[in-house]
Structure formats: structure tokens, C-alpha cells
Design a protein around this motif. Sequence first.
Motif, mmCIF file in Angstrom:
data_model
loop_
_atom_site.group_PDB
_atom_site.id
_atom_site.type_symbol
_atom_site.label_atom_id
_atom_site.label_comp_id
_atom_site.label_asym_id
_atom_site.label_seq_id
_atom_site.Cartn_x
_atom_site.Cartn_y
_atom_site.Cartn_z
ATOM 1 N N ALA A 224 0.835 -1.206 0.000
ATOM 2 C CA ALA A 224 0.000 0.000 0.000
ATOM 3 C C ALA A 224 0.868 1.255 0.000
ATOM 4 O O ALA A 224 1.880 1.323 0.700
ATOM 5 N N THR A 225 0.451 2.231 -0.771
ATOM 6 C CA THR A 225 1.233 3.459 -0.927
ATOM 7 C C THR A 225 0.761 4.589 -0.025
ATOM 8 O O THR A 225 1.437 5.610 0.056
ATOM 9 N N ALA A 226 -0.369 4.444 0.628
ATOM 10 C CA ALA A 226 -0.914 5.506 1.476
ATOM 11 C C ALA A 226 -0.919 5.054 2.931
ATOM 12 O O ALA A 226 -1.393 3.962 3.247
ATOM 13 N N ILE A 227 -0.411 5.908 3.805
ATOM 14 C CA ILE A 227 -0.304 5.565 5.217
ATOM 15 C C ILE A 227 -1.672 5.261 5.822
ATOM 16 O O ILE A 227 -1.809 4.344 6.638
ATOM 17 N N GLU A 228 -2.708 6.007 5.422
ATOM 18 C CA GLU A 228 -4.035 5.749 5.985
ATOM 19 C C GLU A 228 -4.557 4.374 5.570
ATOM 20 O O GLU A 228 -5.226 3.695 6.346
ATOM 21 N N ALA A 229 -4.226 3.933 4.378
ATOM 22 C CA ALA A 229 -4.610 2.589 3.928
ATOM 23 C C ALA A 229 -3.851 1.528 4.715
ATOM 24 O O ALA A 229 -4.415 0.493 5.090
ATOM 25 N N GLN A 230 -2.573 1.778 4.984
ATOM 26 C CA GLN A 230 -1.773 0.841 5.780
ATOM 27 C C GLN A 230 -2.334 0.725 7.189
ATOM 28 O O GLN A 230 -2.474 -0.379 7.724
ATOM 29 N N ARG A 231 -2.662 1.854 7.790
ATOM 30 C CA ARG A 231 -3.185 1.841 9.160
ATOM 31 C C ARG A 231 -4.530 1.138 9.237
ATOM 32 O O ARG A 231 -4.771 0.338 10.158
ATOM 33 N N LEU A 232 -5.424 1.444 8.297
ATOM 34 C CA LEU A 232 -6.731 0.790 8.292
ATOM 35 C C LEU A 232 -6.568 -0.715 8.105
ATOM 36 O O LEU A 232 -7.158 -1.505 8.856
ATOM 37 N N SER A 233 -5.773 -1.112 7.142
ATOM 38 C CA SER A 233 -5.561 -2.537 6.874
ATOM 39 C C SER A 233 -4.990 -3.240 8.097
ATOM 40 O O SER A 233 -5.458 -4.318 8.481
ATOM 41 N N ARG A 234 -4.014 -2.627 8.702
ATOM 42 C CA ARG A 234 -3.376 -3.245 9.874
ATOM 43 C C ARG A 234 -4.383 -3.432 11.012
ATOM 44 O O ARG A 234 -4.418 -4.480 11.657
ATOM 45 N N GLY A 235 -5.203 -2.423 11.247
ATOM 46 C CA GLY A 235 -6.176 -2.502 12.335
ATOM 47 C C GLY A 235 -7.237 -3.563 12.121
ATOM 48 O O GLY A 235 -7.485 -4.398 13.004
ATOM 49 N N VAL A 236 -7.853 -3.563 10.946
ATOM 50 C CA VAL A 236 -8.930 -4.537 10.713
ATOM 51 C C VAL A 236 -8.373 -5.940 10.519
ATOM 52 O O VAL A 236 -9.021 -6.914 10.895
ATOM 53 N N MET A 237 -7.169 -6.046 9.960
ATOM 54 C CA MET A 237 -6.545 -7.357 9.803
ATOM 55 C C MET A 237 -6.226 -7.943 11.179
ATOM 56 O O MET A 237 -6.466 -9.128 11.421
ATOM 57 N N ALA A 238 -5.722 -7.133 12.089
ATOM 58 C CA ALA A 238 -5.387 -7.616 13.435
ATOM 59 C C ALA A 238 -6.630 -8.148 14.145
ATOM 60 O O ALA A 238 -6.571 -9.195 14.808
ATOM 61 N N GLU A 239 -7.749 -7.444 13.996
ATOM 62 C CA GLU A 239 -8.996 -7.910 14.609
ATOM 63 C C GLU A 239 -9.420 -9.255 14.010
ATOM 64 O O GLU A 239 -9.846 -10.152 14.741
ATOM 65 N N ALA A 240 -9.302 -9.395 12.707
ATOM 66 C CA ALA A 240 -9.683 -10.641 12.038
ATOM 67 C C ALA A 240 -8.748 -11.788 12.424
ATOM 68 O O ALA A 240 -9.183 -12.928 12.587
ATOM 69 N N VAL A 241 -7.466 -11.491 12.606
ATOM 70 C CA VAL A 241 -6.498 -12.512 13.011
ATOM 71 C C VAL A 241 -6.844 -13.023 14.408
ATOM 72 O O VAL A 241 -6.767 -14.228 14.676
ATOM 73 N N GLU A 242 -7.239 -12.117 15.275
ATOM 74 C CA GLU A 242 -7.644 -12.518 16.632
ATOM 75 C C GLU A 242 -8.776 -13.540 16.595
ATOM 76 O O GLU A 242 -8.876 -14.399 17.458
ATOM 77 N N ARG A 243 -9.638 -13.436 15.582
ATOM 78 C CA ARG A 243 -10.763 -14.362 15.432
ATOM 79 C C ARG A 243 -10.396 -15.559 14.546
ATOM 80 O O ARG A 243 -11.254 -16.348 14.190
ATOM 81 N N ASP A 244 -9.129 -15.663 14.133
ATOM 82 C CA ASP A 244 -8.666 -16.743 13.246
ATOM 83 C C ASP A 244 -9.377 -16.728 11.900
ATOM 84 O O ASP A 244 -9.665 -17.775 11.322
ATOM 85 N N GLU A 245 -9.645 -15.542 11.366
ATOM 86 C CA GLU A 245 -10.355 -15.425 10.098
ATOM 87 C C GLU A 245 -9.539 -14.718 9.022
ATOM 88 O O GLU A 245 -10.066 -14.417 7.961
ATOM 89 N N ALA A 246 -8.278 -14.452 9.302
ATOM 90 C CA ALA A 246 -7.458 -13.734 8.331
ATOM 91 C C ALA A 246 -6.074 -14.342 8.250
ATOM 92 O O ALA A 246 -5.582 -14.960 9.194
ATOM 93 N N PHE A 247 -5.435 -14.128 7.130
ATOM 94 C CA PHE A 247 -4.064 -14.558 6.879
ATOM 95 C C PHE A 247 -3.152 -13.400 7.219
ATOM 96 O O PHE A 247 -3.360 -12.284 6.750
ATOM 97 N N ILE A 248 -2.141 -13.626 8.053
ATOM 98 C CA ILE A 248 -1.228 -12.544 8.416
ATOM 99 C C ILE A 248 0.105 -12.638 7.692
ATOM 100 O O ILE A 248 0.961 -11.805 7.872
#
Length: 119
Positions: free
Chosen positions: A77-101
Motif C-alpha cells: 500500500a502506498t498511502a499511510i491511511e490505507a496501511q493503518r486501516l488494513s493493519r487494524g482490521v486485519m489484526a482484529e480478524a487474526v484474533e478471530r482466526d479469520e485472516a491470513f497474516i
Amino acid sequence: MTDEELRDELLRRMKVDQAMRDPAKGFPSGRQLARLQKLDAGNTAWLYPVVANRGWPLVPQVGERAARAAWLLAQHATAIEAQRLSRGVMAEAVERDEAFIGETEGTGRPEDTGPVEIG
């Protein structure tokens, strides 16, 4: 966008991304770097609203390959806001075992960094 459409688009974008980053092609020239930057910017512009509106592409929704594709696109990702959003929602999904990290290539171990913040 249906889960199937999202899956197909993630896989398509990953295929293009990886073809352009093929190490067999050697270190990219200035022109190739500009093409990569344009590709990354386009993928970021597409992924950011998808994640903002739908949440992170989950393995149960799009499958493991497409979930890996989402992770890969977020890494570039080239935009910091996109990186931050992705990181936040991905972390929540990983906690639920629903995402690939991600994993450190060839080790089978989880990647120990999220999207790299730049700037």
C-alpha cells in the motif's frame, strides 16, 4: 461486490503484482519502478474503500489464496491511511482466526511485521 467477485479481483490483482515483481526479471529499472509505483497506487486506491466498507477480506469469505492476496496488496500500500486501516482490521480478524497474516517465506512461521508505515 459479492464474496466471489472480491475473491476473483484479489486473485487477479495478486497475479499482476507478482508477475511485475518476478525476481527472474532482475532489479527493476527506473521505468519499471514507475510502473510498480503506479500498480501499487492503483491497488491501494482499490483496496482501501473495500476494506473501509466491507472490512478485511476473511478466509471464510474469499478463501485462503485471496486472503493472502489481500495481505500482499496491503504490504505494498502506498498511502499511510490505507496501511493503518488494513493493519487494524486485519489484526482484529487474526484474533478471530479469520485472516491470513503472512509468513516468512519458506519457513511456515508467521510474519512478524504488519504493513510497513512510511513517511
